[in-house]
Design a protein around this motif. Structure first.
Motif, PDB file in Angstrom:
ATOM      1  N   LYS A  40       0.678  -1.162  -0.421  1.00 10.38           N
ATOM      2  CA  LYS A  40       0.410   0.470   0.337  1.00 10.38           C
ATOM      3  C   LYS A  40       0.821   1.186   0.310  1.00 10.38           C
ATOM      4  O   LYS A  40       0.489   1.943  -0.694  1.00 10.38           O
ATOM      5  N   LYS A  41       1.982   1.148   0.766  1.00 11.28           N
ATOM      6  CA  LYS A  41       2.444   1.929   1.318  1.00 11.28           C
ATOM      7  C   LYS A  41       3.186   2.422  -0.682  1.00 11.28           C
ATOM      8  O   LYS A  41       3.348   3.546  -0.847  1.00 11.28           O
ATOM      9  N   LEU A  42       3.940   1.790  -0.936  1.00 12.10           N
ATOM     10  CA  LEU A  42       5.152   1.388  -1.978  1.00 12.10           C
ATOM     11  C   LEU A  42       3.346   1.872  -3.772  1.00 12.10           C
ATOM     12  O   LEU A  42       4.170   2.807  -4.123  1.00 12.10           O
ATOM     13  N   HIS A  43       2.497   1.441  -3.366  1.00 13.81           N
ATOM     14  CA  HIS A  43       2.196   1.632  -4.459  1.00 13.81           C
ATOM     15  C   HIS A  43       1.290   3.662  -4.263  1.00 13.81           C
ATOM     16  O   HIS A  43       1.575   4.304  -5.112  1.00 13.81           O
ATOM     17  N   SER A  44       1.223   4.208  -2.916  1.00 12.16           N
ATOM     18  CA  SER A  44       1.260   5.542  -2.990  1.00 12.16           C
ATOM     19  C   SER A  44       2.292   6.549  -3.522  1.00 12.16           C
ATOM     20  O   SER A  44       2.145   7.366  -3.019  1.00 12.16           O
ATOM     21  N   GLN A  45       3.117   5.766  -2.759  1.00 10.18           N
ATOM     22  CA  GLN A  45       4.509   6.299  -3.982  1.00 10.18           C
ATOM     23  C   GLN A  45       5.030   6.391  -5.211  1.00 10.18           C
ATOM     24  O   GLN A  45       5.707   6.812  -5.771  1.00 10.18           O
ATOM     25  N   GLY A  46       3.999   5.359  -5.958  1.00 15.70           N
ATOM     26  CA  GLY A  46       4.476   5.173  -7.010  1.00 15.70           C
ATOM     27  C   GLY A  46       4.830   4.134  -7.618  1.00 15.70           C
ATOM     28  O   GLY A  46       5.714   4.318  -8.530  1.00 15.70           O
ATOM     29  N   ILE A  47       5.315   3.910  -7.069  1.00 11.39           N
ATOM     30  CA  ILE A  47       6.462   2.055  -6.644  1.00 11.39           C
ATOM     31  C   ILE A  47       5.398   1.152  -7.178  1.00 11.39           C
ATOM     32  O   ILE A  47       4.625   0.402  -6.140  1.00 11.39           O
ATOM     33  N   GLU A  48       5.461  -0.152  -8.128  1.00 13.73           N
ATOM     34  CA  GLU A  48       4.910  -1.149  -7.788  1.00 13.73           C
ATOM     35  C   GLU A  48       5.707  -1.969  -7.464  1.00 13.73           C
ATOM     36  O   GLU A  48       6.798  -1.697  -7.396  1.00 13.73           O
ATOM     37  N   VAL A  49       4.985  -3.394  -7.097  1.00 17.46           N
ATOM     38  CA  VAL A  49       5.488  -4.870  -6.927  1.00 17.46           C
ATOM     39  C   VAL A  49       5.346  -5.700  -7.426  1.00 17.46           C
ATOM     40  O   VAL A  49       4.734  -6.100  -7.172  1.00 17.46           O
ATOM     41  N   LEU A  50       6.647  -6.153  -7.692  1.00 22.13           N
ATOM     42  CA  LEU A  50       6.854  -7.297  -8.859  1.00 22.13           C
ATOM     43  C   LEU A  50       7.563  -8.800  -7.579  1.00 22.13           C
ATOM     44  O   LEU A  50       8.107  -9.075  -6.826  1.00 22.13           O
ATOM     45  N   LEU A  51       7.062  -9.865  -7.424  1.00 21.08           N
ATOM     46  CA  LEU A  51       7.547 -10.787  -6.802  1.00 21.08           C
ATOM     47  C   LEU A  51       8.396 -11.864  -8.008  1.00 21.08           C
ATOM     48  O   LEU A  51       8.066 -12.091  -9.069  1.00 21.08           O
ATOM     49  N   GLU A  52       9.468 -12.118  -7.253  1.00 19.14           N
ATOM     50  CA  GLU A  52      10.166 -13.370  -8.121  1.00 19.14           C
ATOM     51  C   GLU A  52       9.160 -14.653  -7.255  1.00 19.14           C
ATOM     52  O   GLU A  52       9.193 -14.589  -5.904  1.00 19.14           O
ATOM     53  N   VAL A  53       8.580 -15.976  -8.426  1.00 18.75           N
ATOM     54  CA  VAL A  53       8.108 -16.608  -8.043  1.00 18.75           C
ATOM     55  C   VAL A  53       8.718 -17.834  -8.448  1.00 18.75           C
ATOM     56  O   VAL A  53       9.163 -18.231  -9.535  1.00 18.75           O
TER      57      VAL A  53
END
Length: 882
Positions: free
Chosen positions: A452-465
């Protein structure tokens, strides 16, 4: 477990061997009733009955049976009961089972919950008794939980129980409709359990009785206090009113499945074990049961026995308790074994969270390890925050300083602590150590707060799976190895715990996992480690159109996510080159980019490879995709870090394509140190001016070293003190500058389409055509002419930016001597300005405003610029009045 084999139930949930369904059963769920039906004054009351203990589970001794009613109801009283039943009958409280005997008689069993008790009515029809006065029908019954071959002993006053077999005999009575009937009543606190019975026809001629079984020669068996449940959805789910738990568990090759329920976390011994009936509690390959959730059970798991095991090993209790693959909340047992949790996922307020949904070509990616990013004491975070998702959120300003708009987290699925994050044991839960209190609940909350915080700063979250293999023990082992793994299909894969990803049940598991992370955690994309193994068929063969890869590409819930294939194999520690099918959805971590750039920088590559990688790897991505599908990296979490790449090059590191710049390891020689610093600048410069997506590895911005070890476990935690060092300061500022150059010149460096050939010119140092395949040639220059405005891609720059772009000139010198390069001549009214020269000292080697370069002689319009050894340059045209 064969002594008291449960029988087949006939109904909406179970149809076997030609048995026809006679009616549609109501939903098998239980509710507490408000009305109680008294069976009449002739009912025999047997009091103070209780289970003395499950022979397999001593913890069950606390579950006491208060009363069992064996009905001997007259015809008149039975009519009265039938009338009252018609008035208060609630189909939601009743579960019915219909059985057939060999002689054709029908046995119907109804299990009804009445307030805090369970009433069981057994009706037998189409069975004729002999005319003998002593002729009667008796039900011989017992109850069990964990083992169908071992009945629970009962404590009683007014009934006869066989002390050896723990069975009780109860006679039937005849109703007005000539049916034989019998009623039992159990205290609800004793559930859940199975009632298993057979019938015995006794007469004067045969006082021992004739045994009557089902048409399958098995005992009759019905669940009490729980029902058959539903086969879908897989995993744990709750009823509409949250009053039951439904357990659904895939295991095709198991001959026996025991549901294990735990009531506290101080023991590894289940409080209750239910040996699921293969006919009542199985539909196809899915075992299922629905249990009242009024009990204080907190965790669950399964014991499975596969048919492939030896006949001598018939003890299911010897099998380890397996974790439900679909459990969305998990917990650890007393011995730190993963088990499913019966607690609900805590609610989370996402507020107005929305994904930044950054176009693929605009991404700047930073790969990090959650624990290593803030674990070091230099992070100056509270001890319960270091090394957690919360710690990542606290360092968002560092990411913003670098210009990062997407973080790529190394695997965060629950994993084997002995093997590391690339060997998962579960696919639906974050690792507990990443939560502030080292618990799964805190890890879930902490991760959602981070996203939620990263999104608010315009940063996407990607996961290595990692979906291609698991840890050697635990994970999916012991559930159905021949379905989940390559057991017996490809021995070289089975020995390495490779998952059979394109087997239907494994494919479904992977898709459900991806959907869960997108919907529950708002994840923006996935990087699939060891992606080449996703192309294997069920027998290990290579597929040109693997169903899993195609299903992921077209899944509607994954439509807005980034999909990245990474063919690095954690088991072999090497990347594999494959032609990956993409359906214009899959991007790739570009291994060839890494190899070709490293080769050129150490003076052993050819110019054609460098040119291909800078322009977006057209040899890979001209198949309907484009340069934006190339994720370009120089270093990664395995192998040498960026600073080690220019410091170590021993024979054992041949595969790393590194160069120590003249001396191995640590040195005090100024010339070697300066050369290394220039090479680091060169690597970053090439990475950021190349078409595609730059992927920066954690710690490279501040010079973190493993002293030349390429092993993943040698990686050190991020030392935040190094950010303030002279090296950390200049490299961080340089990365930030190059990020701004990419954004400002998005028309060149952030493109979905390749540059047009007519807008590109390649030069040797004297403006002649380069010798593309000559390894001795180590200089290359590139001129890029700005495309017309209508051809430009969509822009995110400020409205104040000029609409007309300028030309660019980029030079690369990997030789050990300077090169005099002639810049292209310009029309009147414009001139060249230098933005980057990696050979110059800090802070002058890059500049936002740039430094104008002019011809050495006024009569000549040509501009000659001397490039130092091991350096790169960037020039841009500006008007003469600027």
């Amino acid at each position: 477990m064969a002594a008291w084999s449960p029988s087949v139930g006939i109904g909406s949930f179970s149809l076997h061997n030609g048995i026809t369904r006679t009616w549609k059963f109501p939903s098998p769920r239980f509710f507490t009733g408000k009305n109680r039906i008294k069976l009449g004054s002739e009912t025999l009351i047997v009091t103070r009955k209780r289970f003395l203990g499950d022979l397999g589970t001593s913890a069950l001794q606390s579950y006491q049976l208060s009363k069992i009613c064996a009905s001997r109801t007259s015809v008149e009283l039975q009519d009265q009961v039938s009338t009252r039943r018609a008035q208060v009958y609630d189909p939601k409280k009743v579960t019915s089972y219909l059985f057939r005997t060999k002689s054709g008689a029908l046995v119907k069993v109804k299990v009804e919950k009445k307030r805090e008790k369970y009433s069981i009515m057994v009706h037998v029809s189409s069975l004729e008794l002999s005319g003998d006065d002593k002729s009667r029908l008796v039900m011989v019954w017992g109850v069990y939980r964990s083992d169908s071959s071992c009945f629970l002993p009962l404590d009683f006053e007014n009934s006869s129980q066989d002390s050896h077999t723990h069975t009780t005999e109860t006679p039937f009575v005849k109703s007005s409709s000539s049916e034989l009937m019998l009623g039992l009543e159990f205290d609800g606190k004793e559930s859940p359990f199975f009632l298993s019975f057979h019938l015995k026809l006794v007469s004067g001629k045969d006082p021992d009785g004739q045994e009557i079984l089902t048409h399958r020669d098995t005992d009759f068996c019905v669940p009490v206090g729980f029902t058959a449940g539903h086969p879908l959805p897989l995993g744990l789910s709750s009823g509409p009113d949250d009053d039951t738990w439904n357990f659904a568990f895939f295991s095709r090759n198991s001959t026996s499945v025991v549901l294990c329920l735990y009531d506290d976390s101080t023991t590894d011994k289940p409080a209750l074990e239910l040996d699921l009936d293969p006919y009542v509690n199985r539909t196809g390959d899915v075992w299922h049961a629905s249990v009242d959730n009024t009990w204080d059970f907190v965790r669950y798991g399964y014991r499975c026995k596969e048919m492939a095991q030896s006949e001598e090993d018939e003890d299911v209790e010897a099998q380890p308790v397996a974790l439900d693959p679909y459990a969305t909340v998990i917990d650890k047992s007393f011995s730190q074994k993963f088990l499913g949790s019966l607690l609900k996922t805590p609610s989370f307020d996402w507020g107005e969270d929305v994904s930044p949904n950054i176009p693929l070509e605009k991404l700047i990616v930073y790969r990090l390890n959650v624990k290593g990013f803030t674990q070091h004491k230099s992070s100056k975070l509270p001890s319960n925050v270091t090394g957690t998702f919360s710690g990542v959120a606290e360092k968002v300003n560092h990411l913003k300083t670098l210009g990062i708009n997407a973080v790529l987290l190394e695997p965060i699925f629950s994993f084997s602590e002995q093997k590391g994050p690339y060997f998962p044991v579960h696919f639906f839960s974050p690792m507990d150590m990443y939560g502030p209190s080292n618990g799964f609940e805190s890890a879930v909350k902490s991760m959602k707060e981070m996203v939620k915080k990263l999104h608010s700063q315009g940063i996407e979250v990607l996961l290595e799976v990692v979906f291609t293999h698991t840890a050697d023990s635990g994970a999916l082992r012991g559930i159905d190895d021949s379905s989940y793994y390559y057991k017996g299909r490809a021995n070289d894969l089975d020995s390495k715990s490779y998952l059979n990803c394109n087997y239907p049940v494994v494919q479904q598991l992977i898709l459900e996992s991806l959907r869960y992370w997108v919907t529950e955690f708002h994840i923006d994309g996935f990087c699939f480690i060891n992606a080449s193994s996703l192309l294997r068929g069920v027998h290990g063969e290579q597929l040109s159109r693997p169903p899993l890869v195609e299903a992921i590409a077209f899944d509607p819930l994954l439509a807005e996510t980034k999909l990245i294939a990474d063919c690095w194999d954690p088991l072999e520690m090497m990347p594999k080159e494959v032609r990956f099918p993409h359906w214009k959805r899959w991007a790739e971590l570009n291994t060839r980019y890494c190899q070709n750039i490293r080769n050129f920088m150490r003076g052993k590559g050819v110019l054609s490879d460098l040119a291909t990688r800078i322009c977006g790897s057209g040899d890979i991505f001209t198949d309907g995709r484009g340069p934006a599908f190339s994720f370009n990296y120089i270093s990664r979490n395995s192998g040498l870090s960026l600073v080690d790449l220019v410091s170590f090059s021993g024979p054992e590191l041949a595969s790393e394509l590194s160069w120590n710049c003249g001396e191995e390891g640590a040195t005090n020689k100024s010339a070697v140190l300066q050369r290394r610093l220039k090479q680091i600048r060169n690597f970053l410069f090439i990475q950021y001016i190349s078409l595609g997506i730059p992927v920066l590895n954690m710690g490279d911005e501040c010079g973190i070293s493993t002293k030349g070890s390429p092993l993943l476990e040698s990686r050190k935690s991020f030392d935040w003190n190094m950010i303030a060092s002279a090296f950390g300061t200049q490299i961080t500022q340089f990365i930030s500058f190059m990020t701004s150059v990419r954004a400002r010149r998005h028309d060149v460096f952030q493109r979905r389409n390749f540059l047009k050939p007519e807008n590109i010119a390649w030069y040797a140092n004297d403006q002649t055509t380069p010798n593309w395949e000559d390894p001795a040639c180590k200089f290359l220059a590139l001129g890029i002419r700005a495309e017309a405005e209508e051809e430009e891609t969509a822009s995110l720059v400020e409205p104040t930016e000029p609409k007309k772009s300028s030309d660019l000139f980029i030079g690369f010198n990997a030789s050990d001597h300077p090169e005099s390069v002639i810049l292209p001549s310009l029309s009147d009214g414009s001139k060249w300005r230098r933005l980057v020269d990696t050979a110059l000292p800090f802070p002058g080697f890059f500049s936002v405003e740039g430094e104008t370069v002019v011809a050495q002689e006024q009569m000549q319009q040509l501009v000659v610029y001397e490039m130092k050894p091991y350096s790169c340059t960037l020039f841009e045209t500006i008007s003469s009045t600027a």
